[in-house]
Design a protein around this motif. Structure first.
Motif, PDB file in Angstrom:
ATOM      1  N   ILE A  15     -16.613  -0.800   6.071  1.00 46.38           N
ATOM      2  CA  ILE A  15     -15.320  -1.466   6.167  1.00 46.38           C
ATOM      3  C   ILE A  15     -14.252  -0.438   6.519  1.00 46.38           C
ATOM      4  O   ILE A  15     -14.104   0.580   5.825  1.00 46.38           O
ATOM      5  CB  ILE A  15     -14.942  -2.187   4.856  1.00 46.38           C
ATOM      6  N   ILE A  16     -13.525  -0.700   7.595  1.00 46.84           N
ATOM      7  CA  ILE A  16     -12.477   0.196   8.052  1.00 46.84           C
ATOM      8  C   ILE A  16     -11.218  -0.608   8.348  1.00 46.84           C
ATOM      9  O   ILE A  16     -11.237  -1.837   8.347  1.00 46.84           O
ATOM     10  CB  ILE A  16     -12.902   0.981   9.307  1.00 46.84           C
ATOM     11  N   ALA A  17     -10.115   0.094   8.612  1.00 47.51           N
ATOM     12  CA  ALA A  17      -8.855  -0.559   8.976  1.00 47.51           C
ATOM     13  C   ALA A  17      -8.363   0.060  10.280  1.00 47.51           C
ATOM     14  O   ALA A  17      -8.036   1.239  10.317  1.00 47.51           O
ATOM     15  CB  ALA A  17      -7.816  -0.371   7.879  1.00 47.51           C
ATOM     16  N   SER A  18      -8.333  -0.767  11.335  1.00 46.33           N
ATOM     17  CA  SER A  18      -7.895  -0.262  12.644  1.00 46.33           C
ATOM     18  C   SER A  18      -6.459  -0.651  12.950  1.00 46.33           C
ATOM     19  O   SER A  18      -5.918  -0.235  13.971  1.00 46.33           O
ATOM     20  CB  SER A  18      -8.801  -0.827  13.743  1.00 46.33           C
ATOM     21  N   ALA A  19      -5.856  -1.452  12.071  1.00 43.84           N
ATOM     22  CA  ALA A  19      -4.519  -1.967  12.337  1.00 43.84           C
ATOM     23  C   ALA A  19      -3.574  -1.597  11.193  1.00 43.84           C
ATOM     24  O   ALA A  19      -3.260  -0.439  10.990  1.00 43.84           O
ATOM     25  CB  ALA A  19      -4.578  -3.480  12.565  1.00 43.84           C
ATOM     26  N   SER A  20      -3.154  -2.605  10.411  1.00 45.97           N
ATOM     27  CA  SER A  20      -2.218  -2.364   9.310  1.00 45.97           C
ATOM     28  C   SER A  20      -2.957  -2.001   8.019  1.00 45.97           C
ATOM     29  O   SER A  20      -4.142  -2.313   7.866  1.00 45.97           O
ATOM     30  CB  SER A  20      -1.350  -3.607   9.085  1.00 45.97           C
ATOM     31  N   GLU A  60      -6.904   9.090  12.862  1.00 43.89           N
ATOM     32  CA  GLU A  60      -7.654   8.765  11.642  1.00 43.89           C
ATOM     33  C   GLU A  60      -8.364   7.425  11.773  1.00 43.89           C
ATOM     34  O   GLU A  60      -9.532   7.289  11.382  1.00 43.89           O
ATOM     35  CB  GLU A  60      -6.702   8.753  10.442  1.00 43.89           C
ATOM     36  N   ARG A  61      -7.666   6.438  12.305  1.00 42.10           N
ATOM     37  CA  ARG A  61      -8.286   5.118  12.452  1.00 42.10           C
ATOM     38  C   ARG A  61      -9.422   5.153  13.471  1.00 42.10           C
ATOM     39  O   ARG A  61     -10.465   4.518  13.285  1.00 42.10           O
ATOM     40  CB  ARG A  61      -7.223   4.085  12.830  1.00 42.10           C
ATOM     41  N   LEU A  62      -9.218   5.908  14.541  1.00 41.71           N
ATOM     42  CA  LEU A  62     -10.259   6.049  15.558  1.00 41.71           C
ATOM     43  C   LEU A  62     -11.473   6.780  14.990  1.00 41.71           C
ATOM     44  O   LEU A  62     -12.623   6.389  15.241  1.00 41.71           O
ATOM     45  CB  LEU A  62      -9.695   6.817  16.756  1.00 41.71           C
ATOM     46  N   ALA A  63     -11.227   7.816  14.192  1.00 41.99           N
ATOM     47  CA  ALA A  63     -12.322   8.591  13.595  1.00 41.99           C
ATOM     48  C   ALA A  63     -13.166   7.721  12.679  1.00 41.99           C
ATOM     49  O   ALA A  63     -14.408   7.801  12.697  1.00 41.99           O
ATOM     50  CB  ALA A  63     -11.761   9.786  12.834  1.00 41.99           C
ATOM     51  N   ASP A  64     -12.522   6.872  11.874  1.00 37.24           N
ATOM     52  CA  ASP A  64     -13.272   5.986  10.981  1.00 37.24           C
ATOM     53  C   ASP A  64     -14.163   5.043  11.772  1.00 37.24           C
ATOM     54  O   ASP A  64     -15.321   4.784  11.401  1.00 37.24           O
ATOM     55  CB  ASP A  64     -12.314   5.182  10.102  1.00 37.24           C
ATOM     56  N   PHE A  65     -13.641   4.517  12.874  1.00 38.86           N
ATOM     57  CA  PHE A  65     -14.443   3.608  13.693  1.00 38.86           C
ATOM     58  C   PHE A  65     -15.630   4.338  14.312  1.00 38.86           C
ATOM     59  O   PHE A  65     -16.774   3.873  14.226  1.00 38.86           O
ATOM     60  CB  PHE A  65     -13.567   2.967  14.783  1.00 38.86           C
ATOM     61  N   HIS A  66     -15.385   5.480  14.915  1.00 35.62           N
ATOM     62  CA  HIS A  66     -16.469   6.250  15.526  1.00 35.62           C
ATOM     63  C   HIS A  66     -17.513   6.663  14.487  1.00 35.62           C
ATOM     64  O   HIS A  66     -18.727   6.630  14.765  1.00 35.62           O
ATOM     65  CB  HIS A  66     -15.912   7.486  16.232  1.00 35.62           C
ATOM     66  N   ASP A  67     -17.057   7.051  13.294  1.00 38.25           N
ATOM     67  CA  ASP A  67     -17.992   7.450  12.238  1.00 38.25           C
ATOM     68  C   ASP A  67     -18.926   6.299  11.873  1.00 38.25           C
ATOM     69  O   ASP A  67     -20.133   6.495  11.693  1.00 38.25           O
ATOM     70  CB  ASP A  67     -17.228   7.901  10.990  1.00 38.25           C
ATOM     71  N   MET A  68     -18.371   5.104  11.760  1.00 38.41           N
ATOM     72  CA  MET A  68     -19.184   3.937  11.400  1.00 38.41           C
ATOM     73  C   MET A  68     -20.153   3.557  12.519  1.00 38.41           C
ATOM     74  O   MET A  68     -21.294   3.162  12.261  1.00 38.41           O
ATOM     75  CB  MET A  68     -18.284   2.743  11.071  1.00 38.41           C
ATOM     76  N   VAL A  69     -19.710   3.676  13.757  1.00 41.32           N
ATOM     77  CA  VAL A  69     -20.589   3.369  14.889  1.00 41.32           C
ATOM     78  C   VAL A  69     -21.760   4.348  14.936  1.00 41.32           C
ATOM     79  O   VAL A  69     -22.920   3.952  15.141  1.00 41.32           O
ATOM     80  CB  VAL A  69     -19.807   3.418  16.225  1.00 41.32           C
ATOM     81  N   ALA A  70     -21.480   5.627  14.726  1.00 35.95           N
ATOM     82  CA  ALA A  70     -22.507   6.659  14.854  1.00 35.95           C
ATOM     83  C   ALA A  70     -23.429   6.756  13.638  1.00 35.95           C
ATOM     84  O   ALA A  70     -24.556   7.240  13.754  1.00 35.95           O
ATOM     85  CB  ALA A  70     -21.845   8.013  15.088  1.00 35.95           C
ATOM     86  N   ASP A  71     -22.974   6.290  12.474  1.00 32.16           N
ATOM     87  CA  ASP A  71     -23.736   6.425  11.232  1.00 32.16           C
ATOM     88  C   ASP A  71     -24.956   5.489  11.251  1.00 32.16           C
ATOM     89  O   ASP A  71     -24.807   4.262  11.240  1.00 32.16           O
ATOM     90  CB  ASP A  71     -22.829   6.062  10.046  1.00 32.16           C
TER      91      ASP A  71
END
Length: 306
Positions: A15-20, A60-71
């Motif tokens: 679970i990540i937050a890409s917006a607010s 930071e938001r981009l990093a969380d998304f990339h981390d989840m995609v790659a994990d």
């Protein structure tokens, strides 16, 4: 078209937050729901960050998304809430990384920007559905909305009928095509960008929240002028919550606005779908084939997982 793998009991969702920024109390309440479904939950490392109206900086938001995609231990990615900010990271996303690691991606509202960008760059099917902090934790979260997550555990053909809510035929007919779209304001914001939505021979889903009739009018006019309705195979009008005009000013009704822009199209159009900022919230995969029939008043959608 790439279908993500279905979930199994014991799988982990990120679970990540890409917006607010999400309300963390509501998010932790929602986590209990997913654990009751037999899923493990991992939060993005920056999910508690606040940067003005954003859930952390763009990086930071981009990093969380990339981390989840790659994990490799993450089987699905859920967005905590919408709001604003997802479009800010769209240009910097590694779409090849997504294509190499296809997995379930679930959210709506501001996430519409990513649905469009990811589908058109990779072919991955994604899901327009209720989000943890803004919907699952809501006191109105109902049984039908909760049941929509089950489509992630096995390939499931969905059929929306008037058993969910009454439907209104604007243009009669039957059509088939890939289901695309989502939040109207986000779709309009893609126009003129590398992520401009492609509606050719597709069934276009539209929904929104907090937009009064003249604002909806403006965005529909923009889509019309861009040729998006002429290209579409059909239009599905979802929920438009909190759209009442201001009481002290004259206004067209939302129904009149829909009639002006959608009622004269040369493709089937039906409104009233409980898809969007509403309960129940009928979650749907985007990018799969769907059939819209106004005679049966049904929308039938192919499975979103394999």
């Amino acid at each position: 078209m790439i279908l993500p793998h279905h979930l199994k009991i014991g799988d982990t969702i990120g679970i990540i937050a890409s917006a607010s920024p999400p309300d963390m109390k509501k998010l932790h309440k929602a986590i209990l729901f997913f654990k009751q479904m037999g899923l493990r939950v991992k939060l993005g490392k920056h999910i508690e960050k606040v940067h003005g109206y954003l859930a952390g900086t763009d990086a930071e938001r981009l990093a969380d998304f990339h981390d989840m995609v790659a994990d490799p231990t993450i089987n699905a990615i859920f967005f905590a809430r919408g709001g604003y900010g997802t479009g800010r990271i769209a240009n910097d996303i590694d779409y090849d990384l997504i294509k190499q690691n296809p997995k379930i991606i679930w959210g709506y509202s501001d996430i519409t920007y990513l649905h469009t960008a990811i589908r058109q760059a990779t072919g991955l099917v994604t899901f327009h559905g209720p989000m943890p902090a803004s919907d699952v934790a809501d006191q109105e979260f109902d049984t039908l909305t909760a049941s929509m997550f089950q489509q992630l555990f096995q390939p499931t053909k969905l059929t929306y009928t008037e058993e969910v809510a009454p439907l209104n035929v604007l243009v009669p007919g039957e059509t088939a095509g890939s289901l695309v779209g989502g939040n109207l304001s986000l779709i309009a914001s893609t126009l003129g960008t590398p992520f401009e939505i492609d509606t050719k021979a597709k069934i276009l889903l539209l929904e929104d929240v907090g937009e009064v009739p003249y604002s909806v009018d403006s965005m529909l006019n923009q889509l019309k002028m861009a040729g998006k309705f002429d290209a579409a195979a059909g239009v599905v009008v979802g929920d438009f919550a909190e759209a009442e005009p201001k009481k002290d000013k004259p206004s067209l009704t939302l129904e009149q606005v829909f009639q002006d822009y959608l009622g004269q199209l040369n493709c089937p159009v039906m409104s009233g779908f409980k898809i969007g900022h509403c309960f129940p919230h009928f979650a749907v995969p985007l990018g799969v084939n769907a059939v819209l029939s106004t005679s049966d008043k049904t929308l039938t959608i192919d499975p979103g997982v394999k």
